[in-house]
Enzyme design. Sequence first.
Site, mmCIF file in Angstrom:
data_model
loop_
_atom_site.group_PDB
_atom_site.id
_atom_site.type_symbol
_atom_site.label_atom_id
_atom_site.label_comp_id
_atom_site.label_asym_id
_atom_site.label_seq_id
_atom_site.Cartn_x
_atom_site.Cartn_y
_atom_site.Cartn_z
ATOM 1 N N GLY A 170 4.271 -112.664 13.479
ATOM 2 C CA GLY A 170 2.904 -112.855 14.229
ATOM 3 C C GLY A 170 3.117 -111.703 15.362
ATOM 4 O O GLY A 170 4.132 -111.103 15.698
ATOM 5 N N CYS A 194 10.641 -112.375 11.442
ATOM 6 C CA CYS A 194 10.280 -111.668 12.503
ATOM 7 C C CYS A 194 10.026 -112.615 13.683
ATOM 8 O O CYS A 194 10.796 -112.968 14.308
ATOM 9 C CB CYS A 194 9.046 -110.909 11.849
ATOM 10 S SG CYS A 194 8.620 -109.470 13.249
ATOM 11 N N TYR A 195 8.526 -112.662 13.876
ATOM 12 C CA TYR A 195 8.358 -113.627 15.105
ATOM 13 C C TYR A 195 8.700 -115.055 14.808
ATOM 14 O O TYR A 195 9.332 -115.537 15.763
ATOM 15 C CB TYR A 195 6.891 -113.767 15.107
ATOM 16 C CG TYR A 195 6.365 -114.575 16.469
ATOM 17 C CD1 TYR A 195 6.126 -114.080 17.766
ATOM 18 C CD2 TYR A 195 6.052 -116.013 16.140
ATOM 19 C CE1 TYR A 195 5.702 -114.826 18.877
ATOM 20 C CE2 TYR A 195 5.742 -116.791 17.248
ATOM 21 C CZ TYR A 195 5.595 -116.295 18.548
ATOM 22 O OH TYR A 195 5.193 -116.962 19.462
ATOM 23 N N HIS A 231 10.550 -108.249 7.088
ATOM 24 C CA HIS A 231 9.763 -108.884 6.264
ATOM 25 C C HIS A 231 10.161 -108.874 4.834
ATOM 26 O O HIS A 231 9.627 -107.490 4.180
ATOM 27 C CB HIS A 231 8.250 -108.406 6.499
ATOM 28 C CG HIS A 231 7.687 -108.559 7.919
ATOM 29 N ND1 HIS A 231 6.710 -109.539 8.114
ATOM 30 C CD2 HIS A 231 7.727 -107.932 8.982
ATOM 31 C CE1 HIS A 231 6.358 -109.654 9.328
ATOM 32 N NE2 HIS A 231 7.017 -108.592 10.053
ATOM 33 N N GLU A 245 8.548 -110.171 2.567
ATOM 34 C CA GLU A 245 7.352 -110.578 1.659
ATOM 35 C C GLU A 245 6.888 -109.103 1.199
ATOM 36 O O GLU A 245 5.832 -109.259 0.232
ATOM 37 C CB GLU A 245 6.545 -111.433 2.081
ATOM 38 C CG GLU A 245 5.962 -111.067 3.420
ATOM 39 C CD GLU A 245 6.778 -111.426 4.687
ATOM 40 O OE1 GLU A 245 7.953 -111.474 4.398
ATOM 41 O OE2 GLU A 245 6.254 -111.155 5.803
ATOM 42 N N GLY A 304 -21.313 -115.750 -14.489
ATOM 43 C CA GLY A 304 -20.493 -115.110 -15.713
ATOM 44 C C GLY A 304 -19.154 -114.362 -15.131
ATOM 45 O O GLY A 304 -18.717 -113.804 -16.179
ATOM 46 N N SER A 310 -16.725 -118.496 -11.392
ATOM 47 C CA SER A 310 -17.666 -119.752 -11.602
ATOM 48 C C SER A 310 -17.230 -120.071 -12.897
ATOM 49 O O SER A 310 -17.552 -121.277 -13.226
ATOM 50 C CB SER A 310 -19.051 -119.221 -11.133
ATOM 51 O OG SER A 310 -19.319 -118.044 -12.256
ATOM 52 N N SER A 311 -16.856 -119.213 -13.857
ATOM 53 C CA SER A 311 -16.610 -119.466 -15.314
ATOM 54 C C SER A 311 -15.647 -120.522 -15.279
ATOM 55 O O SER A 311 -15.783 -121.578 -15.957
ATOM 56 C CB SER A 311 -16.467 -118.431 -16.197
ATOM 57 O OG SER A 311 -17.351 -117.422 -16.236
ATOM 58 N N LYS A 368 -6.427 -115.207 -7.344
ATOM 59 C CA LYS A 368 -7.234 -114.732 -8.369
ATOM 60 C C LYS A 368 -6.718 -114.633 -9.646
ATOM 61 O O LYS A 368 -7.143 -114.992 -10.725
ATOM 62 C CB LYS A 368 -7.593 -113.131 -7.933
ATOM 63 C CG LYS A 368 -8.767 -112.686 -8.870
ATOM 64 C CD LYS A 368 -10.128 -113.147 -8.569
ATOM 65 C CE LYS A 368 -11.032 -112.466 -9.492
ATOM 66 N NZ LYS A 368 -12.416 -112.695 -8.918
#
Length: 518
Positions: free
Chosen positions: A57, A84-85, A175, A177, A229, A233-234, A374
């Site tokens: 942070g 870190c923070y 970090h 990550e 499409g 949403s599909s 995603k």
Amino acid sequence: MTQHQRLLIIDFGSQVTQLIARRLRELKIYCEIHPYQNVTDAFLADFAPQAIIFSGGPDSVTREGSPRPPASAFTLGVPILGICYGQQVMMQELGGLVESGHGTAEFGRAFVTPADKKLPLLEGWFSEGTEQVWMSHGDHVSRLAPGFEVYGTSPGAPFAITADVNRNFYAVQFHPEVHHTPRGAKLYENFVRLAGFTGDWTMASYKDDAIAKIRAQVGDKQVICGLSGGVDSSVAAVLIHEAIGDQLTCVFVDHGLMRLNEADEVVTMFRDHYNIPLIHADEADLFIGALEGVSDPEVKRKTIGKLFIDVFQREANKIEGAEFLAQGTLYPDVIESVSFSGGPSVTIKSHHNVGGLPEKMGLKLVEPLRELFKDEVRALGRELGLPESFIGRHPFPGPGLAIRCPGEITREKLEILRKADAVYIDQIRKHGLYDEIWQAFVAILPVRTVGVMGDGRTYDYACALRAVTSVDGMTADYYPFSHDFLGETATRIINEVKGINRVTYDITSKPPGTIEWE
Ligand code: XMP
């Protein structure tokens, strides 16, 4: 419902907190990110994490009133990893000392040297002596909290890796990550193994849980889903249909700005293949009528956005007893970010999405993808049997071809654009490049150029091919096609598409360009 093992990430506002979640999800660990303000003792007791991570942070623990975790985090008896923070706040809270500055700030790449002691968290590390890590800190720990020992040091961080093995508390200054800590993922893997995680977060179990949740939420009520499409949403539509069958009706607002045959493919897939009740609102004339002659990109977007909502509402009103609206909202959209900077950022483009439907519709939301990134949505789509042609699709903007037709929109230009785009994508697929590219499309340019075909003079449109690589659409680089590929594609477009006599390739990166032309 299956109970997954759960890990809690307390967000102290780092720019890269989401990456921690990515690394953990890759390890099939279910985790949630929550801003520190929301993580009270009661929240913690209710969440019942099997381990906790404190993110980095921008604040300084030396500042009065700076973010803190709730005291009970340290007494739950679960492993904690501070980054870190997160390391500094852990030390401060447990009786150590953190100081600002003193010339020991470190930003960017650093090398950590191991101490002469073994730590299970570091399994697989230091095989080549030192480890490259990514640092970004102004403050540093100057005295460890009781019970902690040092397991690694860097020039600017004498306490780069620290641990209290009895309590299973680990704290690192860098970090792990980010990609610039090449073996950072291994550190997370070791941490979750120490915390007893088995990696039980699979798509198959997620699907079953999601279906059970949708049934519980919706009961016997009707749900409407806006279908575009696109992948999100599909996948949402097929998942909800699997949960509640014909209580779901999809509304596909067809603005006539889709690619070649795309609208038909959407209708065939959902209505015929999945038997999902689908309203196909074919409003090409309405949209294109309103757009004809419009050349300002923002006016195009606003016009499409407004009409979209009008049409959607009109169609939704026809569905009797609808109480829920389904949306393909993803996890990155719902993580409440901890903002310290405030202030509005400049609007480059007012993105129009099917997601932006007004609250006044009075419908409750069903958002079954809210917990997914995603690529996890794609994995869920595969689990649901959606064909790869839908799942692996390049992103397509809400306003469709309207923003790939810089200048005035005309039906003629849209028709030419559709054909050229189809040839281009066909070329990319034939050469096996589709999956390497984030997004590829043709833009038809508002200029006519002179050419010669056969013995005759032509005076037709020029077009630009665009193909970019990207990880998130925020930055992008042009795709380095071979000259042979470009030459062959240009020849095919000019031969096969009447109305285009010149092809260019756009080699602008983002920034300074954007991916779309408008
Ligand atoms: P830009 O052009 O801003 O695009 O670099 C980044 C990503 O966003 C998509 N895009 C849009 N998506 N509505 C959308 O739903 C829009 O108005 C819009 N404009 C751009 C673009 O296709 C790319 O994936």
